[in-house]
Motif scaffolding. Structure first.
Motif: not given
Length: 128
Positions: A6-10, A43-47
């Motif tokens: 998954x790629x999370x935006x928030x 933020x999202x970092x490293x998912x």
């Protein structure tokens, strides 16, 4: 709960992927971090959910059997005695998901990290 694809935006998007009982733990953890680091951005970092203040302040993530909390090596070293009762590594600690999270400890760690990061000068402002 395979989050790797998954790629999370928030952070909200990340939290919504978990069962309700895990969502409430994550929301409470987020609230505690926010209270101790009101100037930090999310933020999202490293998912995974990240709080940022002149650098990555702390991260957290949910797994099948624990909540991972990542305050960096200095955050772990400073509170080593209190953290030693949990599985931990140089920059991380695992809080069992079936036990109450030690929010007072999280508060102390975040407060310590905020103090460290407020001393940091953002790289973008360093000019000669």
């Amino acid at each position: 709960m395979d989050k790797t694809k998954s790629t999370f935006q928030s952070i909200d998007e990340y939290i919504k992927t978990f069962p309700k009982e895990v969502q409430s733990i994550l929301q409470e953890l987020r609230k505690v971090i926010r209270e101790e680091a009101p100037e930090a951005s999310e933020k999202i970092s490293y998912q995974i959910p990240t709080f940022y203040l002149n650098g990555n302040l702390v991260h957290f993530a949910a797994y099948k059997n624990h909540i991972g909390f990542y305050p960096g090596a200095s955050g772990i070293a400073k509170f080593k005695k209190e953290i030693d009762k949990y599985k931990n590594a140089k920059g991380s600690v695992q809080f069992p998901i079936d036990q109450s999270l030690p929010f007072d400890l999280v508060r102390k760690i975040v407060k310590f990290r905020v103090g460290e990061f407020k001393k940091k000068v953002p790289k973008k402002t360093k000019k000669k």
